[in-house]
Design a protein around this motif. Structure first.
Motif, short mmCIF file in Angstrom:
data_model
loop_
_atom_site.label_atom_id
_atom_site.label_comp_id
_atom_site.label_asym_id
_atom_site.label_seq_id
_atom_site.Cartn_x
_atom_site.Cartn_y
_atom_site.Cartn_z
N GLY A 8 58.73 -28.16 29.72
CA GLY A 8 58.24 -27.02 28.95
C GLY A 8 56.74 -26.93 28.92
N GLY A 9 56.07 -28.03 29.25
CA GLY A 9 54.61 -28.02 29.25
C GLY A 9 54.01 -27.07 30.28
N TRP A 10 54.80 -26.79 31.37
CA TRP A 10 54.28 -25.91 32.41
C TRP A 10 54.23 -24.45 31.94
CZ3 TRP A 10 51.66 -27.73 36.24
CH2 TRP A 10 51.90 -29.05 36.67
N ASN A 11 54.81 -24.17 30.79
CA ASN A 11 54.68 -22.81 30.23
C ASN A 11 53.26 -22.53 29.77
OD1 ASN A 11 57.44 -22.35 30.59
ND2 ASN A 11 57.94 -23.22 28.57
N TYR A 12 52.47 -23.63 29.59
CA TYR A 12 51.11 -23.47 29.09
C TYR A 12 50.05 -23.86 30.12
CZ TYR A 12 53.66 -23.35 24.69
OH TYR A 12 54.53 -23.04 23.70
N MET A 13 50.45 -24.19 31.36
CA MET A 13 49.49 -24.64 32.36
C MET A 13 49.96 -24.26 33.75
SD MET A 13 50.23 -28.73 32.17
CE MET A 13 50.08 -28.71 30.38
N ASP A 14 49.04 -24.32 34.70
CA ASP A 14 49.36 -24.00 36.10
C ASP A 14 48.37 -24.73 36.98
OD1 ASP A 14 50.59 -22.96 38.26
OD2 ASP A 14 50.13 -20.86 37.84
N LYS A 15 48.71 -24.84 38.28
CA LYS A 15 47.79 -25.49 39.20
C LYS A 15 46.54 -24.63 39.36
CE LYS A 15 51.43 -27.77 41.86
NZ LYS A 15 52.05 -27.92 43.18
N ASP A 16 45.40 -25.34 39.43
CA ASP A 16 44.13 -24.66 39.62
C ASP A 16 43.97 -24.33 41.11
OD1 ASP A 16 41.56 -23.75 39.74
OD2 ASP A 16 40.73 -25.30 38.44
N PRO A 17 43.96 -23.05 41.49
CA PRO A 17 43.88 -22.71 42.92
C PRO A 17 42.54 -23.07 43.55
CG PRO A 17 43.67 -20.75 41.55
CD PRO A 17 43.99 -21.87 40.64
N ASN A 18 41.54 -23.24 42.75
CA ASN A 18 40.20 -23.53 43.29
C ASN A 18 39.93 -25.02 43.43
OD1 ASN A 18 39.61 -20.73 43.27
ND2 ASN A 18 39.02 -20.87 41.08
N GLN A 22 44.04 -30.56 40.28
CA GLN A 22 43.81 -30.29 38.87
C GLN A 22 44.70 -29.15 38.42
OE1 GLN A 22 39.74 -29.63 37.89
NE2 GLN A 22 39.13 -31.77 38.23
N ILE A 23 44.89 -29.11 37.11
CA ILE A 23 45.68 -28.02 36.53
C ILE A 23 44.82 -27.30 35.52
CG2 ILE A 23 47.92 -29.16 36.86
CD1 ILE A 23 47.83 -29.90 33.94
N GLN A 24 45.19 -26.08 35.22
CA GLN A 24 44.43 -25.26 34.29
C GLN A 24 45.35 -24.80 33.16
OE1 GLN A 24 42.60 -21.86 36.06
NE2 GLN A 24 41.32 -21.43 34.29
N LEU A 25 44.88 -24.93 31.90
CA LEU A 25 45.65 -24.47 30.75
C LEU A 25 45.58 -22.96 30.68
CD1 LEU A 25 44.55 -27.09 28.07
CD2 LEU A 25 46.60 -27.08 29.51
N LEU A 26 46.75 -22.35 30.42
CA LEU A 26 46.80 -20.90 30.41
C LEU A 26 46.29 -20.34 29.09
CD1 LEU A 26 50.20 -20.27 32.18
CD2 LEU A 26 47.91 -20.28 33.14
#
Length: 602
Positions: A8-18, A22-26
């Motif tokens: 469920g944590g991926w509902n608030y984050m995603d991979k950073d395309p740049n 790293q991941i980026q919080l939505l």
């Protein structure tokens, strides 16, 4: 194709395309506060040792760095479990614990508004919000009171006989209250004591008014037909009030004993009232005043007290403080004199170098102080034993009083003043308890003693009084059988046996400092036991099984306390509840808090 479970944590984050790896919080602003408060999930920059594939590491600039191999899978720890409100059942438990703490520890309701207490609760569980002071006073305390009251009512409904004690006291706000306690045996023959009420008195304490108040209390608790007796002090108004109720009144034995010793000591007097024909009495009163003066000096002088303590240390003696007495309490006079004897040597040494120090006792006066202590100690022992709430005490009044008189009579004071005090103590005690073994004015003492398997007839000084009590008990048992057993059973009641075992009625062993006032009975009881035969034992067992009425009568008298001390003990607690810190408590809340304080742990 099998789809891997997604956290469920991926509902608030995603991979950073740049930035690979790293991941980026939505919703960074929305989640930042929550992520900062996660204290039980690994948040270091070191390789994660968590057993969860959820990428939760150090939060910085709304990014989370993932390092190290993927951890082993275990049960997912979700943010919802950590930050959601506790369930209602848990909140109810928290609220109940807070109310119980307020009642048991006699804390003011305003404690929930104290910042320190709020920080403590927040540290223990930040999800729990303390109830308001208003909610505690109007809802939580009444709810706990009602549930506790129903529990006691249920227990009372299964008992046949109860006894009450009562006393009146005045709060700091000059509001008068009457406290009533109840005493009875439960189904397991355990003696129970509960505080029923602490009620505000709205009118003058006349017999008629007090009678009405007691009537209301008895009816509210549905014990109208169960009250065997009420124990109070000997105040004329309360005695008359109980007489109007048609219930037997028993005067508090501790009050009578206290009055006997006070009158012997004459702790309150005017100089012109002293009978100059009795120089011993004058010397006795002068000595008491001298002791009070000495203690008062050290109580008001920090320098003198410090020097006394230093001298005690130099002599390798225990460092003890002097204790001041209260004129209306003779036992405090005993305590004061005992302490003076214990610090006699360092006290005499330091007194010679202290300015404005009162005169110290002479050698003869020190001997008189010792005589006082020796003579008063048996009275203290008797008071302590009769004030117990855990064991039957009414049946012990006759044997303990007899032992008291024998003990004091055997004391040998070495001073004339001590001999005078001994005479006065014996006179006053005999005067106030002269008819204790007789059926009139109160039959309860004799019957209770006769039904106690520890004493029976052996505790009586008069065989006639013992026989009279036996006849009255037999009549009461016969009446009980007629009432409870419609079928005719031919049995010869005997009061020398009872279904109550000695173990159930035996008092706790006395402390080493208390004098055993029942030593004189050992020979008599041993002789009576040696006369028991196998046949009489068999008959005893048979009658114990058949004569339930004997058990009922024994329980009736055994549940009656010898003193009204249980009600008086409430005063000290009430003084802490109705204190300067919480003097705005409404009388109804005073009643509920005292009730909960006394009954929650029972």
């Amino acid at each position: 194709m099998y789809k891997k479970n997604r956290s469920g944590g991926w509902n608030y984050m995603d991979k950073d395309p740049n930035t690979p790896g790293q991941i980026q919080l939505l919703e960074a602003n929305k989640l930042a506060t929550l992520v900062e408060e996660v204290d039980d999930i690994n948040v270091s920059n070191e390789p994660s040792t968590s057993t969860n594939s959820t990428a939760v590491t150090h939060y910085e600039d709304s990014t989370v760095q993932i390092q190290g191999p993927p951890p082993k899978r275990q049960k997912q720890l979700t943010l919802m479990n950590r930050f959601s409100l506790p369930p209602d059942s848990k909140v109810d438990q928290f609220n109940k614990a807070v109310v119980e703490m307020i009642a048991e520890d006699m804390q003011p309701l305003s404690i929930v508004e104290n910042s320190g207490f709020q920080r403590l609760i927040n540290l223990l569980d930040s999800r729990y919000k303390l109830p308001s002071r208003k909610l505690i006073g109007t809802t939580l305390i009444p709810n706990l009171y009602e549930s506790t009251r129903k529990m006691i009512e249920t227990i009372l409904s299964h008992t046949k006989y109860v006894s009450l004690t009562s006393d009146i006291w005045t709060s700091l706000n000059t509001i008068s209250f009457i406290t009533v306690t109840v005493h009875f045996f439960d189904n397991n023959f355990n003696l129970k004591t509960y505080v029923l009420t602490t009620r505000k008195l709205e009118s003058n304490h006349t017999a008629q008014y007090l009678s009405g108040v007691l009537t209301d209390i008895i009816r509210e608790w549905k014990i109208n037909t169960k009250v065997a007796a009420i124990v109070t002090d000997s105040g004329a108004n309360i005695k008359a009030a109980i007489k109007l109720l048609g219930i037997d009144h028993i005067p508090c034995a501790a009050h009578k004993l206290n009055n006997a010793v006070k009158n012997a000591l004459k702790s309150e007097f005017e100089e012109n009232d002293i009978d100059t024909n009795h120089t011993e009495e004058v010397e006795m009163m002068k000595l008491v005043k001298m002791c009070r003066s000495i203690v008062g000096h050290f109580k008001h002088s920090e320098v003198s007290t410090r020097i006394l303590h230093e001298k005690q240390k130099q002599l390798n003696s225990p460092v003890l403080k002097l204790k001041q007495d209260i004129a209306i309490r003779w036992n405090s006079t005993l305590t004061m004199m005992e302490r003076l004897l214990l610090v006699k040597e360092p006290l005499m040494l330091v007194s010679m170098g202290l300015p404005r120090c009162p005169n110290m006792p002479s050698n003869e006066q020190w001997q008189t102080i010792n005589d006082f202590v020796i003579l008063l100690k048996p009275f203290e022992s008797l008071t302590i034993q009769l004030s117990s709430e855990q064991r039957p005490t009414l049946s012990k009044v006759i044997p303990l009083l007899r032992g008291l008189l024998l003990s004091v009579n055997n004391k040998v004071p070495v001073t004339l003043t001590g001999q005078f005090l001994k005479k006065k103590l014996l006179e006053q005690t005999t005067k106030r308890f002269d008819n204790i073994e007789e059926m009139y004015p109160s039959q309860f003492y004799a019957k209770a003693t006769l039904l106690d398997p520890r004493f029976k007839k052996a505790a009586f000084t008069s065989n006639d009084n013992a026989n009279d009590a036996e006849q009255e008990v037999q009549k009461e048992i016969a009446d009980c059988i007629k009432t409870n057993a419609p079928e005719k059973t031919v049995l010869e009641p005997s009061v020398t046996q009872t279904t109550l075992t000695p173990e159930q009625l035996e008092h706790n062993s006395h402390s080493k400092e208390q004098e055993n006032l029942l030593t004189y009975l050992e020979t008599t009881v041993t002789t009576l036991r040696s006369q028991t035969t196998y046949t009489s034992t068999a008959m005893t067992l048979f009658k114990q099984q058949m004569l339930g009425a004997l058990c009922d009568v024994a329980l009736k008298y055994s549940c009656i306390p010898a003193t009204s001390v249980p009600s008086e003990r409430v005063f000290s607690k009430a003084g802490q509840i109705v204190s300067a810190r919480r003097n705005r408590l409404l009388p109804d809340n005073v009643d509920k808090l005292i009730f909960l304080n006394a009954n929650l742990k029972k």
